[in-house]
Design an enzyme around this catalytic site. Structure first.
Site, short mmCIF file in Angstrom:
data_model
loop_
_atom_site.label_atom_id
_atom_site.label_comp_id
_atom_site.label_asym_id
_atom_site.label_seq_id
_atom_site.Cartn_x
_atom_site.Cartn_y
_atom_site.Cartn_z
N TYR A 182 0.86 -1.19 0.00
CA TYR A 182 0.00 0.00 0.00
C TYR A 182 0.89 1.23 0.00
O TYR A 182 1.85 1.31 0.78
CB TYR A 182 -0.89 -0.01 1.25
CG TYR A 182 -1.82 1.20 1.38
CD1 TYR A 182 -1.56 2.20 2.32
CD2 TYR A 182 -2.93 1.33 0.58
CE1 TYR A 182 -2.40 3.29 2.45
CE2 TYR A 182 -3.78 2.44 0.70
CZ TYR A 182 -3.50 3.42 1.63
OH TYR A 182 -4.33 4.50 1.75
N LYS A 214 4.98 9.55 8.44
CA LYS A 214 4.72 9.08 9.80
C LYS A 214 5.77 9.60 10.81
O LYS A 214 5.67 10.72 11.28
CB LYS A 214 4.63 7.55 9.80
CG LYS A 214 3.44 7.02 8.95
CD LYS A 214 3.31 5.53 9.00
CE LYS A 214 2.40 5.01 7.92
NZ LYS A 214 0.98 4.90 8.34
N ASP A 223 9.39 2.89 -0.80
CA ASP A 223 8.41 3.58 0.04
C ASP A 223 8.68 3.28 1.51
O ASP A 223 8.33 2.21 2.01
CB ASP A 223 7.00 3.12 -0.37
CG ASP A 223 5.92 3.81 0.46
OD1 ASP A 223 4.73 3.57 0.19
OD2 ASP A 223 6.28 4.55 1.40
P1 KE4 Z 1 -0.84 8.47 4.22
O1 KE4 Z 1 -1.36 9.14 2.95
O2 KE4 Z 1 -1.91 7.64 4.90
O3 KE4 Z 1 -0.17 9.46 5.17
O4 KE4 Z 1 0.33 7.46 3.84
C1 KE4 Z 1 0.08 6.51 2.84
C2 KE4 Z 1 1.08 5.36 2.98
C3 KE4 Z 1 2.11 5.27 2.08
N1 KE4 Z 1 3.02 4.27 2.16
C4 KE4 Z 1 2.94 3.33 3.14
C5 KE4 Z 1 3.96 2.24 3.19
C6 KE4 Z 1 1.90 3.39 4.10
O5 KE4 Z 1 1.83 2.45 5.07
C7 KE4 Z 1 0.95 4.42 4.03
C8 KE4 Z 1 -0.20 4.54 5.02
N2 KE4 Z 1 -0.31 3.53 6.00
C9 KE4 Z 1 -1.64 3.18 6.44
C10 KE4 Z 1 -1.58 2.07 7.47
N3 KE4 Z 1 -0.76 0.98 7.10
C11 KE4 Z 1 -2.39 4.38 6.95
C12 KE4 Z 1 -3.57 4.07 7.82
C13 KE4 Z 1 -4.85 4.57 7.24
O6 KE4 Z 1 -4.99 4.49 5.99
O7 KE4 Z 1 -5.69 5.03 8.02
#
Ligand code: KE4
Length: 442
Positions: free
Chosen positions: A153, A276, A248
Site C-alpha cells: 500500500y 509518519k 516507500d
Molecule cells: P498516508 O497518505 O496515509 O499518510 O500514507 C500513505 C502510505 C504510504 N506508504 C505506506 C507504506 C503506508 O503504510 C501508508 C499509510 N499507512 C496506512 C496504514 N498501514 C495508513 C492508515 C490509514 O490508511 O488510516
C-alpha cells in the site's frame, strides 16, 4: 497468575453515543476506513487522549496501544519534547506559505541520516509523497507504466489502488471504482518476493516502465519481510531496464534504526518516500533522492508538485523534536528487544493453545497470521483465518490491549512501551487464546 488487566472497566456508553453522532456527518463515522473496525467487528473506539504507550477512550478506559497511529508515534503519545515544540511554534505562527529555516533544519536531519537522499521535498501525507515520486519518475523517464506489488500500500493516489494492501485489503477492495481504466492499466501488479514475475513484466513491457515502487518491508498485507536477494535483485532489474526504483519508507523510515532501512538491506533507491515518524505525529511526509533527479521538480524543472501547508513550521518543529530524540544510544535496541520478547511470547502462547499461526516480525513491527503456512506474499496473507484474527483482536481489546483492527496491518512497539507492558500483553494473549481455542469456529 494472570497479570492481564481485568476486562475493560467501563461499558463504552459515551463512546457509542459519540460514534452514532459521528456516523451522521462523517462517512462511516471515520476519516480513514480502517478506523471503522469493519473487518474485526465490535464498536470502533473513540479516543479522547493519549499519553506514552496508552490511549484513553471517551469512557475513561485505558488501552495499551500497539497501533501507535499506524507507526507514527514511535516515541509514544504526547511526547513532552514534541508537545513543547508544537506549543512554542503555535505562539510564533503555524504556517506562512514562505520558506522557514525550520524546513532546512528537518531536511538536514534527514539527509544527514540518509545520505543518498541529496535533495528532499516535504509534503503533508504519505500519499502525496508516493504520488509525487511516481509523477517525477514518469516525468524524468518519459515512460508511463509503473510496477507495484500485490498487497503493498502506497496511499490512495489513483495509480496505487489496484491489488493494494492496508484499508483496501481490509475491506476486500481489489479494484477501486473511480480510477479510469486507462490509468489503472498503467499499474502492473506482481507478487511480493517474486523476482521471476518482475523479470516477466519487464520483458512484456520492455522500455515502457518508469518505475518500480516497493515497501522494503511490506507492512500493509500484515508484515512480510523481503526474502534474501529480493530487493537487490529488484534494484538490478530496474536499473537494467532503465526504470527507477522507488522505495516507500513511509513506515520503515526511522523505524528500525535512525535512518533508512535500505542501509540495513543493502540497497539504495533512486527515490525514497518518508512519512509518519518524520512528522512526530503531525502531517509531514517527503520524497527525495539524487539532486539530478529531484531537480526535475518545479520550480527547477517541469514536473509540477506543490502544497499550501508543505513544510509548515508547526509540523517542522514536531518532526525536528522527534528525530532529535531518535539519536539516543540504545533506543532502537531496547525497543527491538521488547518487540522480540512479545513475539517469542506470543509464539509460545499460540503453541500452548494449539492454534496454528505464523508471526512475521522485524524490528518493532509484527503481525500474527492465523494460518499454518508461511506468509511470504499477499496470496499467502489472504489465506489467513481473518475471522480468528478478529476474535483475537476483540478479546485483547476487552483486556485493554489495542492491536491493529485489521489482519492486513502491523503491530508496533514504541519507545514508550515497557517490559511490564509486554508481560501484561502476554497474559492477556494467554487468556484470549484460551477463549479462542475453545471456539469450534473462530
Ligand atoms: P498516508 O497518505 O496515509 O499518510 O500514507 C500513505 C502510505 C504510504 N506508504 C505506506 C507504506 C503506508 O503504510 C501508508 C499509510 N499507512 C496506512 C496504514 N498501514 C495508513 C492508515 C490509514 O490508511 O488510516
Amino acid at each position: 497468575m494472570s497479570t492481564a488487566q481485568p476486562l475493560l472497566k467501563r461499558e463504552r456508553k459515551r463512546s457509542r453515543e459519540i460514534f452514532e453522532r459521528a456516523e451522521k456527518v462523517l462517512v462511516g463515522g471515520v476519516n480513514s476506513p480502517v478506523r471503522a473496525f469493519r473487518s474485526v467487528g465490535g464498536e470502533p473506539l473513540i479516543i479522547e487522549r493519549g499519553s506514552g504507550q496508552h490511549l484513553y477512550d471517551a469512557d475513561g478506559n485505558e488501552l495499551l496501544d500497539f497501533v501507535c497511529s499506524w507507526g507514527a508515534m514511535i516515541l509514544g503519545h504526547a511526547n513532552p519534547a514534541i508537545s513543547e515544540a508544537i506549543a512554542d511554534q503555535a505562539r510564533r505562527g503555524t504556517s506562512f506559505g514562505v520558506t522557514t529555516e525550520l524546513e532546512l533544519e528537518l531536511a538536514t536531519l534527514i539527509t544527514r541520516a540518509i545520505p543518498f537522499i541529496e535533495k528532499i521535498r516535504f509534503v503533508s501525507s504519505g500519499t502525496e509523497a508516493t504520488m509525487s515520486a511516481v509523477r517525477l519518475a514518469r516525468g524524468a523517464t518519459k515512460r508511463d507504466f509503473i510496477v507495484k506489488f500485490e498487497g503493498c500500500y502506497h496511499g490512495h493516489a489513483d495509480s496505487f489502488l489496484s491489488q493494494a494492501g492496508s484499508g483496501l485489503a481490509t475491506l476486500g477492495i481489489a479494484e477501486c471504482p473511480g480510477v479510469p481504466a486507462a490509468l489503472a492499466a498503467l499499474t502492473l501488479n506482481v507478487p511480493y518476493n517474486d523476482l521471476n514475475a518482475v523479470e516477466r513484466v519487464f520483458l512484456q513491457h520492455k522500455d515502457k516502465i518508469a518505475a518500480v515502487i516497493v515497501e522494503p518491508i511490506a507492512a500493509n498485507m500484515g508484515v512480510v519481510p523481503p526474502e534474501t536477494g529480493f530487493l537487490k535483485g529488484l534494484q538490478a532489474i530496474a536499473k537494467k531496464n532503465g526504470a527507477l526504483l522507488i522505495v516507500d519508507e513511509v513506515i520503515t523510515g526511522f523505524r528500525l534504526h535512525n535512518g533508512s532501512v535500505q542501509e540495513l538491506l543493502g540497497i539504495e533507491a533512486d527515490l525514497t518516500t518518508l512519512g509518519k515518524i518524520i512528522g512526530g505525529g503531525v502531517p509531514v511526509a517527503a520524497y527525495g533522492g539524487r539532486a539530478e533527479l529531484m531537480n526535475h521538480v518545479a520550480p527547477l524543472g517541469p514536473v509540477y508538485q506543490a502544497g499550501t501547508l508543505a513544510g509548515n513550521p508547526l509540523a517542522m518543529r514536531a518532526g525536528i523534536a522527534a528525530l532529535k530524540q531518535l539519536t539516543k544510544p540504545g533506543l532502537y535496541e531496547e525497543m527491538t528487544q521488547l518487540a522480540r520478547r512479545l513475539v517469542f511470547g506470543l509464539r509460545a502462547e499460540l503453541a500452548d493453545a494449539g492454534i496454528p499461526a505464523q508471526i512475521n516480525a522485524i524490528g518493532s513491527l509484527s503481525t500474527v497470521f492465523y494460518t499454518p503456512e508461511p506468509v511470504r506474499n499477499y496470496t499467502d496473507a489472504k489465506r489467513s483465518d481473518t475471522k480468528r484474527y478478529a476474535r483475537f483482536f476483540r478479546e485483547m481489546l476487552d483486556r485493554g490491549i489495542f492491536l491493529a483492527p485489521s489482519q492486513f496491518e502491523a503491530a508496533f512497539v514504541s519507545v514508550a512501551h515497557t517490559s511490564q507492558d509486554i508481560d501484561r500483553t502476554l497474559a492477556a494473549a494467554h487468556e484470549s487464546l484460551q477463549v479462542i481455542s475453545s471456539d469450534s469456529a473462530a
